[in-house]
Design an enzyme around this catalytic site. Structure first.
Site, mmCIF file in Angstrom:
data_model
loop_
_atom_site.group_PDB
_atom_site.id
_atom_site.type_symbol
_atom_site.label_atom_id
_atom_site.label_comp_id
_atom_site.label_asym_id
_atom_site.label_seq_id
_atom_site.Cartn_x
_atom_site.Cartn_y
_atom_site.Cartn_z
ATOM 1 N N LYS A 174 0.860 -1.169 0.030
ATOM 2 C CA LYS A 174 0.225 -0.024 0.026
ATOM 3 C C LYS A 174 1.016 1.234 0.022
ATOM 4 O O LYS A 174 1.792 1.288 0.965
ATOM 5 C CB LYS A 174 -0.767 0.085 1.249
ATOM 6 C CG LYS A 174 -1.661 1.101 1.421
ATOM 7 C CD LYS A 174 -3.099 0.816 2.193
ATOM 8 C CE LYS A 174 -3.968 2.053 1.830
ATOM 9 N NZ LYS A 174 -4.377 2.123 0.390
ATOM 10 N N TYR A 175 0.489 2.209 -1.001
ATOM 11 C CA TYR A 175 1.482 3.444 -0.773
ATOM 12 C C TYR A 175 0.912 4.484 0.186
ATOM 13 O O TYR A 175 -0.267 4.561 0.010
ATOM 14 C CB TYR A 175 1.328 4.060 -2.335
ATOM 15 C CG TYR A 175 2.200 5.336 -2.220
ATOM 16 C CD1 TYR A 175 3.454 5.407 -2.456
ATOM 17 C CD2 TYR A 175 1.433 6.589 -2.655
ATOM 18 C CE1 TYR A 175 4.217 6.505 -2.615
ATOM 19 C CE2 TYR A 175 2.102 7.900 -2.432
ATOM 20 C CZ TYR A 175 3.511 7.737 -2.669
ATOM 21 O OH TYR A 175 4.418 8.706 -2.643
ATOM 22 N N GLU B 74 12.249 -1.604 5.793
ATOM 23 C CA GLU B 74 13.341 -2.572 5.446
ATOM 24 C C GLU B 74 14.197 -2.454 6.918
ATOM 25 O O GLU B 74 14.407 -1.392 7.378
ATOM 26 C CB GLU B 74 14.189 -2.036 4.331
ATOM 27 C CG GLU B 74 14.896 -0.954 4.634
ATOM 28 C CD GLU B 74 15.824 -0.465 3.102
ATOM 29 O OE1 GLU B 74 16.407 -1.604 2.670
ATOM 30 O OE2 GLU B 74 16.256 0.749 3.071
ATOM 31 N N ARG C 138 24.004 -2.759 8.911
ATOM 32 C CA ARG C 138 25.156 -1.883 8.765
ATOM 33 C C ARG C 138 25.183 -0.721 9.670
ATOM 34 O O ARG C 138 24.054 -0.241 10.218
ATOM 35 C CB ARG C 138 25.484 -1.537 7.684
ATOM 36 C CG ARG C 138 24.480 -0.780 6.931
ATOM 37 C CD ARG C 138 24.918 -0.360 5.649
ATOM 38 N NE ARG C 138 23.723 0.122 4.707
ATOM 39 C CZ ARG C 138 23.156 1.307 4.946
ATOM 40 N NH1 ARG C 138 23.449 2.194 5.947
ATOM 41 N NH2 ARG C 138 22.084 1.578 4.146
ATOM 42 N N ARG D 196 23.635 16.680 5.421
ATOM 43 C CA ARG D 196 24.693 15.958 4.382
ATOM 44 C C ARG D 196 24.957 16.825 3.506
ATOM 45 O O ARG D 196 24.384 17.310 2.667
ATOM 46 C CB ARG D 196 23.965 14.777 3.876
ATOM 47 C CG ARG D 196 23.539 13.488 4.767
ATOM 48 C CD ARG D 196 23.074 12.491 4.117
ATOM 49 N NE ARG D 196 22.415 11.360 4.695
ATOM 50 C CZ ARG D 196 22.335 10.098 4.458
ATOM 51 N NH1 ARG D 196 22.643 9.788 3.341
ATOM 52 N NH2 ARG D 196 21.612 9.332 5.238
HETATM 53 P P1 ADP Z 1 15.727 1.520 -0.355
HETATM 54 O O1 ADP Z 1 15.829 0.299 0.307
HETATM 55 O O2 ADP Z 1 15.527 1.509 -2.103
HETATM 56 O O3 ADP Z 1 15.953 2.672 0.484
HETATM 57 P P2 ADP Z 1 12.846 1.618 1.053
HETATM 58 O O4 ADP Z 1 11.990 0.588 1.237
HETATM 59 O O5 ADP Z 1 13.657 1.664 2.325
HETATM 60 O O6 ADP Z 1 13.690 1.209 -0.266
HETATM 61 O O7 ADP Z 1 12.139 2.766 0.605
HETATM 62 C C1 ADP Z 1 12.757 3.842 0.382
HETATM 63 C C2 ADP Z 1 11.818 5.147 0.596
HETATM 64 O O8 ADP Z 1 10.757 5.101 -0.532
HETATM 65 C C3 ADP Z 1 10.903 5.308 1.751
HETATM 66 O O9 ADP Z 1 11.730 6.163 2.918
HETATM 67 C C4 ADP Z 1 9.894 6.186 1.351
HETATM 68 O O10 ADP Z 1 10.175 7.607 1.013
HETATM 69 C C5 ADP Z 1 9.398 5.535 -0.084
HETATM 70 N N1 ADP Z 1 8.625 4.457 0.211
HETATM 71 C C6 ADP Z 1 8.885 3.180 0.368
HETATM 72 N N2 ADP Z 1 7.873 2.225 0.592
HETATM 73 C C7 ADP Z 1 6.871 3.071 0.608
HETATM 74 C C8 ADP Z 1 5.402 2.948 0.678
HETATM 75 N N3 ADP Z 1 4.696 1.695 0.938
HETATM 76 N N4 ADP Z 1 4.359 4.150 0.806
HETATM 77 C C9 ADP Z 1 5.116 5.298 0.699
HETATM 78 N N5 ADP Z 1 6.379 5.567 0.319
HETATM 79 C C10 ADP Z 1 7.185 4.441 0.274
#
Ligand code: ADP
Length: 446
Positions: free
Chosen positions: A201-202, A287, A291, A337
């Site tokens: 879900k977004y 996720e 590290r 950063r």
């Molecule tokens: P990566 O490993 O490429 O960093 P992530 O799964 O950590 O991928 O997601 C990175 C970014 O993408 C999140 O910080 C958020 O901004 C956006 N994102 C990821 N999943 C969702 C979701 N289900 N809904 C809205 N935004 C998302």
């Protein structure tokens, strides 16, 4: 304790590890490409070995070159920093096969968390709240449509092997699904060599909140609160703060406990970060990073700990010194950063630094590997410094950041310093009122 360790990285993080090791009386070996012969990490380490040409594939990512450097110098352990080989389970396995020690978790834990589907399944089983989504890989458009109907639009399609904010596509409604799904799969295949994708879900307006955990590898683990890293551009963090402006002690304790128990139950060793999206008071796991994170210093500031020393100690088989009772939040910390990039497009801007002056004073830390006359090579990422401030509360930390940015001089290349000067006069930033879309929308307007 180890007598000598090798740092398989460059830039500010290599220096960060060298500093910790020196204070512990541990000898250090730097590795470098031919492009980095004059780099600060090469100068600061006790020994330095050239491991290849500028291309990171042939140097910082070359496992045989790094293992040989260990054997030549007699280093007993390898600290990977972040990026490069830090989450490469094959590298960890090879290190172990050579009777060397990896300063980090086991190859198995890296592998589980490196695949987003297995990571999510594992976390769900361990009681960590996850974003509603497909139970596993979705390999046909038909299945994607069916699951999307069940979860409800908008939907985000993510590569299982994805990372670094790449490999994600959003479908706002059913009519966008076919395109989004096909593009996501083909991009996943070309970027990561694996077309597998899954659906989530977004979430519309979440914050990015991550929990720092640390395990001893023997069933004990602690949490060191959260970091709010919602200010992102293209899914890359640019400004991070701890504690999170919307997180109180009760929320911290609840989610922290869940995370610490989860990693303790799998005998996780070393530093790890469990990342969540946080919306309407709910946490949704996205996720785990197995590290040290770029933004670890803000956690170090408010908890008064040295995470790298703790990593080295635990890897050497010594007991973890962190205990949950002793970990107390003190004040507020912010990291920005500083990249060698030209605004407004953030295009990389390598070149010679003609003048450099570091800010100082109470509560100011600059983690950087640049110096007067340093030439930033064009081959690596554009992070040149992390400015970290710590103060008694959030308003004081913001004032200190403004003051420190005013002292910092980096001439000769364009940097993202002006971005932070502008951000600090924004009402939403001053109030802590932002989510993961705030920065991009602000950049679009300004
Ligand atoms: P990566 O490993 O490429 O960093 P992530 O799964 O950590 O991928 O997601 C990175 C970014 O993408 C999140 O910080 C958020 O901004 C956006 N994102 C990821 N999943 C969702 C979701 N289900 N809904 C809205 N935004 C998302």
């Amino acid at each position: 304790m180890f007598e000598k360790i090798l740092i398989a990285n460059r830039g500010e993080i290599a220096l960060r590890v060298i500093r910790a090791a020196k204070e512990m009386g541990v000898q250090t070996v730097a590795v470098h490409s031919t492009a980095d012969s004059d780099a600060m990490h090469v100068r600061m380490a006790d020994e330095a070995i050239c491991i290849g040409p500028p291309s990171s594939n042939k140097s910082y990512l070359s496992i045989p070159a790094i293992i040989s450097a260990c054997e030549v110098t007699g280093a007993q352990a390898i600290h990977p920093g972040y990026g490069f080989l830090s989450e490469n389970s094959k590298f960890v396995q090879i290190i172990e096969d050579h009777d060397l020690k990896f300063i980090g978790p086991t190859a198995q834990h890296i592998q589980i968390m490196g695949d987003k589907i297995t990571a999510k399944e594992t976390m769900r089983e361990l009681g960590v709240p996850c974003v509603p989504g497909s139970p596993g890989e979705v390999d046909t458009l038909e299945l994607a449509n069916q699951i999307a109907e069940e979860i409800g639009y908008p939907i985000i399609i993510k590569a299982t092997a994805g990372g670094g904010g790449r490999g994600m596509k959003v479908a706002a409604s059913k009519s966008e699904m076919s395109d989004a799904f096909t593009t996501a799969r083909s991009e996943a295949n070309s970027n990561f060599g694996n077309p597998a994708v899954y659906l989530e879900k977004y979430l519309g307006t979440p914050r990015h909140i991550e929990i720092q955990v640390f395990g001893d590898g023997a069933g004990n683990a602690v949490y060191l609160g959260e970091r709010d890293c919602s200010l992102q551009r293209r899914h890359q963090k640019v400004f991070e703060e701890a504690p999170g402006p919307t997180i109180d002690a009760g929320i911290r304790q609840n989610i922290g406990k869940v995370c610490a128990e989860a990693v303790a139950s799998i005998n996780y060793a070393g530093a790890g970060t469990i990342e969540f999206l946080y919306e309407n008071g709910e946490f949704y796991f996205i996720e785990m990073n197995t590290r040290l994170q770029v933004e670890h210093p803000i956690t170090e500031a408010i908890y008064g700990v040295d995470l790298v020393k703790e990593q080295i100690r635990v890897a050497a088989g010594l007991p973890m010194q962190l205990t949950q009772e002793k970990l107390k939040v003190n004040g507020h910390a912010i990291e920005v950063r500083i990249n060698a990039e030209k605004l407004p497009n953030f295009s990389p801007c390598p070149g010679k630094i003609t003048q450099f002056h570091a800010p100082g004073g109470l509560g100011v830390r600059l983690d950087s590997a640049i110096y007067d006359g340093y030439v930033i090579p064009p081959y690596y990422d554009s992070l040149i410094a992390k400015l970290i401030v710590h103060a008694e509360d959030r308003p004081a930390a913001l004032s200190r950041l403004k003051r420190a940015l005013g002292e910092l001089i980096v001439d000769g290349v364009d940097t993202t310093i002006p971005l932070f000067n502008s951000l600090l006069s924004e009402e939403d930033i001053i109030k802590g009122n932002y989510n993961i879309h705030w920065l991009e929308s602000w950049l679009g307007k300004s």
